[in-house]
Write an enzyme that holds these catalytic residues in place. Sequence first.
Site, PDB file in Angstrom:
ATOM      1  N   THR A 232       0.823  -1.214   0.000  1.00  0.00           N
ATOM      2  CA  THR A 232       0.000   0.000   0.000  1.00  0.00           C
ATOM      3  C   THR A 232       0.855   1.262   0.000  1.00  0.00           C
ATOM      4  OG1 THR A 232      -1.537   1.258   1.368  1.00  0.00           O
ATOM      5  CG2 THR A 232      -0.111  -0.266   2.528  1.00  0.00           C
ATOM      6  N   ASP A 233       0.288   2.349  -0.517  1.00  0.00           N
ATOM      7  CA  ASP A 233       0.983   3.645  -0.455  1.00  0.00           C
ATOM      8  C   ASP A 233       1.093   4.168   0.980  1.00  0.00           C
ATOM      9  OD1 ASP A 233      -1.718   4.243  -0.098  1.00  0.00           O
ATOM     10  OD2 ASP A 233      -1.803   5.791  -1.651  1.00  0.00           O
ATOM     11  N   GLU A 234       0.292   3.581   1.889  1.00  0.00           N
ATOM     12  CA  GLU A 234       0.281   4.084   3.264  1.00  0.00           C
ATOM     13  C   GLU A 234       1.602   3.874   3.993  1.00  0.00           C
ATOM     14  OE1 GLU A 234      -3.037   3.047   5.656  1.00  0.00           O
ATOM     15  OE2 GLU A 234      -4.446   3.179   4.013  1.00  0.00           O
TER      16      GLU A 234
ATOM     17  N   TYR B  25      -2.244  -0.824  10.952  1.00  0.00           N
ATOM     18  CA  TYR B  25      -2.318  -1.482   9.635  1.00  0.00           C
ATOM     19  C   TYR B  25      -1.106  -1.134   8.779  1.00  0.00           C
ATOM     20  CZ  TYR B  25      -3.415  -1.828   4.656  1.00  0.00           C
ATOM     21  OH  TYR B  25      -3.338  -2.062   3.306  1.00  0.00           O
TER      22      TYR B  25
ATOM     23  N   LYS C 280       2.091  -3.414   7.216  1.00  0.00           N
ATOM     24  CA  LYS C 280       2.377  -3.539   5.781  1.00  0.00           C
ATOM     25  C   LYS C 280       3.824  -3.078   5.511  1.00  0.00           C
ATOM     26  CE  LYS C 280       0.034  -4.640   2.834  1.00  0.00           C
ATOM     27  NZ  LYS C 280      -0.325  -5.977   2.252  1.00  0.00           N
TER      28      LYS C 280
HETATM   29  P1  NAD Z   1      -9.662  -7.580   1.764  1.00  0.00           P
HETATM   30  O1  NAD Z   1      -9.719  -7.308   3.225  1.00  0.00           O
HETATM   31  O2  NAD Z   1     -10.857  -7.305   0.916  1.00  0.00           O
HETATM   32  O3  NAD Z   1      -9.264  -9.107   1.518  1.00  0.00           O
HETATM   33  C1  NAD Z   1      -8.263  -9.758   2.245  1.00  0.00           C
HETATM   34  C2  NAD Z   1      -8.339 -11.249   1.925  1.00  0.00           C
HETATM   35  O4  NAD Z   1      -7.275 -11.911   2.624  1.00  0.00           O
HETATM   36  C3  NAD Z   1      -9.651 -11.907   2.374  1.00  0.00           C
HETATM   37  O5  NAD Z   1     -10.125 -12.775   1.387  1.00  0.00           O
HETATM   38  C4  NAD Z   1      -9.232 -12.686   3.630  1.00  0.00           C
HETATM   39  O6  NAD Z   1     -10.039 -13.816   3.875  1.00  0.00           O
HETATM   40  C5  NAD Z   1      -7.780 -13.057   3.281  1.00  0.00           C
HETATM   41  N1  NAD Z   1      -6.960 -13.327   4.470  1.00  0.00           N
HETATM   42  C6  NAD Z   1      -6.838 -12.524   5.573  1.00  0.00           C
HETATM   43  N2  NAD Z   1      -6.002 -13.118   6.462  1.00  0.00           N
HETATM   44  C7  NAD Z   1      -5.579 -14.278   5.894  1.00  0.00           C
HETATM   45  C8  NAD Z   1      -4.677 -15.300   6.309  1.00  0.00           C
HETATM   46  N3  NAD Z   1      -4.062 -15.254   7.499  1.00  0.00           N
HETATM   47  N4  NAD Z   1      -4.460 -16.345   5.475  1.00  0.00           N
HETATM   48  C9  NAD Z   1      -5.085 -16.414   4.268  1.00  0.00           C
HETATM   49  N5  NAD Z   1      -5.942 -15.480   3.832  1.00  0.00           N
HETATM   50  C10 NAD Z   1      -6.183 -14.416   4.631  1.00  0.00           C
HETATM   51  O7  NAD Z   1      -8.392  -6.783   1.230  1.00  0.00           O
HETATM   52  P2  NAD Z   1      -8.198  -5.943  -0.120  1.00  0.00           P
HETATM   53  O8  NAD Z   1      -8.744  -4.587   0.071  1.00  0.00           O
HETATM   54  O9  NAD Z   1      -8.611  -6.774  -1.254  1.00  0.00           O
HETATM   55  O10 NAD Z   1      -6.597  -5.803  -0.122  1.00  0.00           O
HETATM   56  C11 NAD Z   1      -5.784  -6.827  -0.703  1.00  0.00           C
HETATM   57  C12 NAD Z   1      -4.320  -6.434  -0.565  1.00  0.00           C
HETATM   58  O11 NAD Z   1      -4.101  -5.202  -1.249  1.00  0.00           O
HETATM   59  C13 NAD Z   1      -3.868  -6.208   0.862  1.00  0.00           C
HETATM   60  O12 NAD Z   1      -2.565  -6.724   0.987  1.00  0.00           O
HETATM   61  C14 NAD Z   1      -3.877  -4.703   1.031  1.00  0.00           C
HETATM   62  O13 NAD Z   1      -2.918  -4.300   1.978  1.00  0.00           O
HETATM   63  C15 NAD Z   1      -3.487  -4.265  -0.357  1.00  0.00           C
HETATM   64  N6  NAD Z   1      -3.974  -2.938  -0.775  1.00  0.00           N
HETATM   65  C16 NAD Z   1      -5.290  -2.616  -0.668  1.00  0.00           C
HETATM   66  C17 NAD Z   1      -5.752  -1.389  -1.137  1.00  0.00           C
HETATM   67  C18 NAD Z   1      -7.213  -0.992  -1.058  1.00  0.00           C
HETATM   68  O14 NAD Z   1      -7.553   0.123  -1.430  1.00  0.00           O
HETATM   69  N7  NAD Z   1      -8.111  -1.858  -0.614  1.00  0.00           N
HETATM   70  C19 NAD Z   1      -4.836  -0.482  -1.701  1.00  0.00           C
HETATM   71  C20 NAD Z   1      -3.472  -0.839  -1.769  1.00  0.00           C
HETATM   72  C21 NAD Z   1      -3.065  -2.077  -1.330  1.00  0.00           C
HETATM   73  O1  DAU Z   2      -4.198   3.849   0.350  1.00  0.00           O
HETATM   74  C1  DAU Z   2      -4.394   2.480   0.248  1.00  0.00           C
HETATM   75  C2  DAU Z   2      -5.263   1.994   1.395  1.00  0.00           C
HETATM   76  O2  DAU Z   2      -6.584   2.432   1.114  1.00  0.00           O
HETATM   77  C3  DAU Z   2      -5.217   0.481   1.567  1.00  0.00           C
HETATM   78  O3  DAU Z   2      -3.927   0.095   1.949  1.00  0.00           O
HETATM   79  C4  DAU Z   2      -6.225   0.015   2.615  1.00  0.00           C
HETATM   80  O4  DAU Z   2      -6.255  -1.407   2.659  1.00  0.00           O
HETATM   81  C5  DAU Z   2      -7.599   0.539   2.235  1.00  0.00           C
HETATM   82  O5  DAU Z   2      -8.540   0.191   3.242  1.00  0.00           O
HETATM   83  C6  DAU Z   2      -7.555   2.050   2.059  1.00  0.00           C
HETATM   84  O6  DAU Z   2      -7.281   2.705   3.315  1.00  0.00           O
HETATM   85  P1  DAU Z   2      -8.089   4.027   3.784  1.00  0.00           P
HETATM   86  O7  DAU Z   2      -8.006   4.084   5.252  1.00  0.00           O
HETATM   87  O8  DAU Z   2      -7.672   5.201   2.994  1.00  0.00           O
HETATM   88  O9  DAU Z   2      -9.575   3.605   3.274  1.00  0.00           O
HETATM   89  P2  DAU Z   2     -11.022   3.719   3.929  1.00  0.00           P
HETATM   90  O10 DAU Z   2     -11.978   3.248   2.881  1.00  0.00           O
HETATM   91  O11 DAU Z   2     -11.114   3.084   5.259  1.00  0.00           O
HETATM   92  O12 DAU Z   2     -11.193   5.288   4.119  1.00  0.00           O
HETATM   93  C7  DAU Z   2     -11.019   6.198   3.039  1.00  0.00           C
HETATM   94  C8  DAU Z   2     -11.121   7.602   3.615  1.00  0.00           C
HETATM   95  O13 DAU Z   2     -12.484   7.849   4.015  1.00  0.00           O
HETATM   96  C9  DAU Z   2     -10.284   7.837   4.845  1.00  0.00           C
HETATM   97  O14 DAU Z   2      -9.785   9.163   4.811  1.00  0.00           O
HETATM   98  C10 DAU Z   2     -11.268   7.675   6.005  1.00  0.00           C
HETATM   99  C11 DAU Z   2     -12.565   8.184   5.425  1.00  0.00           C
HETATM  100  N1  DAU Z   2     -13.808   7.543   5.918  1.00  0.00           N
HETATM  101  C12 DAU Z   2     -13.874   6.200   5.967  1.00  0.00           C
HETATM  102  C13 DAU Z   2     -15.044   5.572   6.358  1.00  0.00           C
HETATM  103  C14 DAU Z   2     -15.136   4.057   6.425  1.00  0.00           C
HETATM  104  C15 DAU Z   2     -14.898   8.351   6.244  1.00  0.00           C
HETATM  105  O15 DAU Z   2     -14.841   9.603   6.194  1.00  0.00           O
HETATM  106  N2  DAU Z   2     -16.058   7.740   6.634  1.00  0.00           N
HETATM  107  C16 DAU Z   2     -16.185   6.374   6.702  1.00  0.00           C
HETATM  108  O16 DAU Z   2     -17.275   5.870   7.053  1.00  0.00           O
END
Ligand code: NAD
Ligand code: DAU
Length: 339
Positions: free
Chosen positions: A128-130, A155, A159
């Site tokens: 992640t960019d975080e 989190y 990562k």
């Molecule tokens: P998600 O929470 O939707 O899915 C996570 C998956 O991992 C689920 O299917 C869960 O069952 C599985 N999992 C969790 N723990 C496990 C374990 N111990 N063993 C096997 N499987 C396990 O997550 P996502 O949003 O699809 O993110 C996927 C990846 O991308 C993550 O590594 C996250 O850090 C990264 N990422 C997410 C975002 C975003 O915006 N969502 C952005 C950048 C990077």
């Molecule tokens: O930047 C990449 C990341 O983006 C990933 O690594 C994470 O897995 C993914 O969950 C996401 O993280 P954020 O914390 O940015 O996403 P989230 O959807 O939780 O929140 C997006 C923004 O919206 C954040 O500034 C918090 C705000 N928010 C979130 C929720 C759930 C609200 O204002 N209200 C809400 O109800």
Amino acid sequence: MAEPFVPTNIIVTGGCGFIGSNFVHHVARAHPDVHVTVLDKLTYAGNPANLAGLPPERVELVVGDICDEGLLERLAPGHDAIVHFAAESHNDNSIEDPDPFVRTNVEGTYRLLEVCRRYDLRFHHVSTDEVYGDLALDEPRRFRPDDPYRPSSPYSSTKASSDLLVRAWHRTYGVRATISNCSNNYGPYQHVEKFIPRQVTNVLCGVRPKLYGDGKNVRDWIHTEDHSRAVWDILTRGRLGETYLIGADGERSNRDVLAAILERMGQPADAFDWVRDRPGHDRRYAIDPTKLREELGWRPLHTDFAEGLDQTISWYRENEPWWRPVKEKTEARYAVQGQ
Ligand code: NAD
Ligand code: DAU
């Protein structure tokens, strides 16, 4: 330029989650010679329905934990790569209970690296960019691959830890690894705990959307299909040991994104609640994707955010049986947190 890596039999961890399942669909569609073994623990965030419709002879689901060394030993032989999506992925959950984040994100990545070392598997780590912390709203800068790590939340710190393990296993043991750090994804199949699906499904349930803090926090949105295509490009053509940033020039404030959702769903502009801010809330993320674009020629295809948002809203409208069973529990958890 090095020869491309041509995978035939890959393990995709977390392939029942939001982005992992999108990647599995992408591979099944675009690379029909590749067999995929999905390894997923099916936590609250994993749903096998996300793999519906895929041919069973090309996509196999193994339900299990990436921390289970014995299982990894049994699975590895015969595979040529691991694409690692599995993680605990939600910041708010990590603030409530960091324990599973340390276990899955840090220990799980370590176990996978060890099995790659033993069986000489190619490893791509999805991050992640975080890990780079945050930027000020007025800073004329975006994240670049060599920026220092400054994670803010439990989190993002887990990562960041996992990224450092990957870098070390590449340098010390020669594990053939790459890392990608992507910005905020949106699209179908995202869990309703996350910002966009939470607000969309709130409106569909007749509940007012919730905005944290002052709503000025900025996220850099990318459609999950563009993320999947980038991961494939890096897996097959990325330089080993390198980090690639994935972003689609999609910076928007949370307030603007919510305004767009309300407008598209026929709601008044003020039909939402301000709620307690997230502790340690990162202010702004922004990706400079130059390296990915110039080295691998990747380009986002979903460049119209309004259109992507419309499609995403329609998907949640049409797929209530997918999200309804987990909506109430998710909101109950937020209610306890005052959010
Ligand atoms: P998600 O929470 O939707 O899915 C996570 C998956 O991992 C689920 O299917 C869960 O069952 C599985 N999992 C969790 N723990 C496990 C374990 N111990 N063993 C096997 N499987 C396990 O997550 P996502 O949003 O699809 O993110 C996927 C990846 O991308 C993550 O590594 C996250 O850090 C990264 N990422 C997410 C975002 C975003 O915006 N969502 C952005 C950048 C990077
Ligand atoms: O930047 C990449 C990341 O983006 C990933 O690594 C994470 O897995 C993914 O969950 C996401 O993280 P954020 O914390 O940015 O996403 P989230 O959807 O939780 O929140 C997006 C923004 O919206 C954040 O500034 C918090 C705000 N928010 C979130 C929720 C759930 C609200 O204002 N209200 C809400 O109800």
